[in-house]
Design an enzyme around this catalytic site. Structure first.
Site, short mmCIF file in Angstrom:
data_model
loop_
_atom_site.label_atom_id
_atom_site.label_comp_id
_atom_site.label_asym_id
_atom_site.label_seq_id
_atom_site.Cartn_x
_atom_site.Cartn_y
_atom_site.Cartn_z
CE1 TYR A 50 7.31 -1.75 5.31
CE2 TYR A 50 6.88 -3.70 6.65
CZ TYR A 50 7.10 -3.09 5.18
OH TYR A 50 6.93 -3.74 4.27
CG ASP A 69 -1.33 -2.44 5.64
OD1 ASP A 69 -1.21 -2.58 4.40
OD2 ASP A 69 -0.23 -2.10 6.38
NE ARG A 117 -2.02 -0.60 -5.55
CZ ARG A 117 -0.94 -0.24 -5.11
NH1 ARG A 117 -0.35 0.94 -5.20
NH2 ARG A 117 0.00 -1.18 -4.57
NE ARG A 173 -1.17 -5.92 -0.08
CZ ARG A 173 0.01 -5.35 -0.22
NH1 ARG A 173 0.22 -5.00 -1.47
NH2 ARG A 173 0.86 -4.75 0.82
O1 CP3 Z 1 -4.17 -9.75 1.07
C1 CP3 Z 1 -5.18 -8.69 1.19
O2 CP3 Z 1 -5.79 -8.56 0.10
C2 CP3 Z 1 -5.72 -8.24 2.32
C3 CP3 Z 1 -4.96 -7.10 2.68
C4 CP3 Z 1 -3.89 -6.60 3.01
C5 CP3 Z 1 -3.12 -5.50 2.55
N1 CP3 Z 1 -1.98 -5.28 3.18
C6 CP3 Z 1 -3.76 -4.27 1.73
C7 CP3 Z 1 -2.85 -3.22 1.17
C8 CP3 Z 1 -2.84 -7.39 3.73
C9 CP3 Z 1 -3.02 -8.82 4.44
C10 CP3 Z 1 -1.60 -6.58 3.80
C11 CP3 Z 1 -0.56 -7.04 4.58
C12 CP3 Z 1 0.75 -6.15 4.59
N2 CP3 Z 1 0.69 -4.68 4.33
C13 CP3 Z 1 2.01 -6.63 4.67
C14 CP3 Z 1 2.65 -8.03 4.51
C15 CP3 Z 1 2.34 -8.75 3.52
C16 CP3 Z 1 3.24 -8.33 2.35
O3 CP3 Z 1 2.46 -7.77 1.50
O4 CP3 Z 1 4.39 -8.38 2.54
C17 CP3 Z 1 2.97 -5.55 4.50
C18 CP3 Z 1 4.55 -5.44 4.32
C19 CP3 Z 1 2.16 -4.58 4.47
C20 CP3 Z 1 2.54 -3.07 4.37
C21 CP3 Z 1 2.34 -2.12 3.20
N3 CP3 Z 1 1.06 -2.02 2.73
C22 CP3 Z 1 2.93 -1.75 2.14
C23 CP3 Z 1 4.67 -2.00 2.18
C24 CP3 Z 1 2.27 -0.93 1.25
C25 CP3 Z 1 2.71 -0.51 0.09
C26 CP3 Z 1 3.06 -1.05 -0.94
C27 CP3 Z 1 1.96 -1.38 -2.24
O5 CP3 Z 1 1.61 -2.38 -2.29
O6 CP3 Z 1 1.02 -0.48 -2.27
C28 CP3 Z 1 0.67 -1.54 1.83
C29 CP3 Z 1 -0.32 -0.81 0.88
C30 CP3 Z 1 -1.54 -1.97 0.68
N4 CP3 Z 1 -1.73 -2.68 1.70
C31 CP3 Z 1 -2.38 -1.79 -0.33
C32 CP3 Z 1 -3.33 -2.86 -0.32
C33 CP3 Z 1 -4.32 -3.06 -0.94
C34 CP3 Z 1 -2.12 -0.66 -1.45
C35 CP3 Z 1 -2.66 0.55 -1.13
C36 CP3 Z 1 -3.43 1.39 -2.21
O7 CP3 Z 1 -4.65 0.99 -2.42
O8 CP3 Z 1 -2.90 2.22 -2.48
#
Ligand code: CP3
Length: 349
Positions: free
Chosen positions: A154, A78, A32, A28
């Protein structure tokens, strides 16, 4: 692999070499906590629109590389892009997280496509081509996918859950239907990763965020075996494809994971004991991790101490510095700068 000729430090580690200064990236790392990300995010109608806007997704992928000079860029997307490309409706609720049309019983599985729709993912592949073009030579480009078990949690619950109860229950009640869903996800994920390699990534990471919740038998069936099959399928098309596994929360099951899964490196979450990891895991495979994201958020002494302990533990073998899970949105930029400086000066003092 002709390891000494590989110009990218992170790929050298995946080939089993030790680097004096470990390559560094953060899960990540695009997100944000970065003002430049928030600026682009504000202009987009939704998070998924941003993921499927090739130009912006490429730009966001590069943001943390420009700011911190990390050794790897991870594609901005994602894991839920795959359910989307299987025809499941996916959206993200502001401040809450993902929402999907829940697969509540075996009949609901019929609403899914049998195969992944690559045309729905065209902007992802386009983003990869764009990043590849602009990425410095020494930086490794990582693609990724979610592991079938984590995706299924999910897809079945229709949202994130604290205990993944809906998917666990579904798997016990309807083992045949669940196996079919996992098989669809294996095929879709392998095909997705192959396309990512063809588009230009150097290596991929398989995120199994919820690996840690299953009993041993189910861990074998729903975490280990599907990932084994994904890796076989990917390497049948892309021989020697470098792959990192991240079975979060697997604990002592990490040993069984490594027995079965031919990943080139394993990501460790922050709960994994350093001495156990050094003596039992790193002896067998390069390791990646495992700073507690909260230590990075806290900064100061807590950060320095944690970073030094990790560097000291893994200094003698192949190692990639990372967090044990993703960067938290509240993390100050200055703490990330401090982390980068400390890892790169290689100090354990
Ligand atoms: O790592 C990186 O920088 C690359 C991008 C990336 C994102 N999500 C961007 C993201 C990667 C590799 C993921 C993987 C992901 N997504 C996982 C596996 C890894 C982990 O974090 O456990 C999972 C379970 C998800 C599902 C997901 N996406 C959730 C549960 C959420 C909401 C929670 C949160 O942190 O907001 C997301 C949203 C998400 N994915 C954001 C980002 C940058 C935030 C979205 C926003 O900008 O509002």
């Amino acid at each position: 692999m002709t390891a000494p000729l590989v110009r990218k430090p992170l790929l050298r580690v995946l080939g089993g070499q030790r680097e004096t200064i470990p390559p560094l990236w953060l899960m990540r790392q695009a997100g944000r906590y970065l003002p430049e990300y928030r600026a682009l995010r504000e202009k987009a109608a939704s998070f998924l629109d941003l993921c499927f806007d090739a130009k912006r997704a490429a730009e966001i992928t590069l943001q943390p590389i420009r700011r911190f000079g990390f050794d790897a860029a991870i594609l901005f997307s994602d894991i839920l892009a795959v359910p989307h490309a299987l025809g499941q409706y996916v959206t993200f609720v502001e401040g809450e997280g993902p929402r999907l049309e829940a697969l509540t019983d075996p009949a609901a599985l019929r609403t899914l496509r049998a195969e992944i729709d690559h045309s729905a993912l065209a902007p992802v592949y386009d983003a990869i081509v764009r990043v590849r073009r602009d990425l410095p030579q020494a930086v490794t480009f990582l693609g990724f996918c979610g592991a079938p078990w984590t995706l299924a949690t999910y897809m079945i619950a229709g949202q994130g859950t604290p205990d993944q109860l809906p998917a666990r229950l579904f798997a016990y009640r309807y083992p045949d239907a669940f196996a079919k869903l996992i098989e669809t996800l294996v095929d879709a994920s392998a095909s997705y990763l192959v396309r990512q390699f063809v588009s230009g990534v150097d290596a991929v990471q398989i995120f199994d965020t919820w690996a840690g919740i299953l009993p041993a038998r189910e861990f074998e069936m729903w975490c280990i075996q599907p990932i084994v099959r994904i890796i076989e399928k990917v390497r049948a098309e892309i021989p020697g494809a470098p792959i990192i596994g991240f079975p979060r929360g697997a604990g002592t099951e990490l040993m069984r994971y490594l027995d079965a899964v031919a990943v080139d490196a394993v990501g460790l979450d922050w709960t994994v004991d350093l001495e156990f990891a050094r003596s039992m895991i790193q002896k067998r495979r390069p390791v990646q991790g495992n700073l507690d994201p909260l230590a990075l958020l806290a900064g100061g002494e807590a950060l320095d101490r944690s970073v030094d302990a990790i560097l000291a533990a893994f200094a003698q073998g192949p190692f990639i510095f990372n967090l044990g899970h993703g960067v938290l949105p509240e993390t100050p930029i200055s703490h990330v700068e401090r982390l980068v400086e400390r890892v790169r000066r290689g100090s354990t003092g």
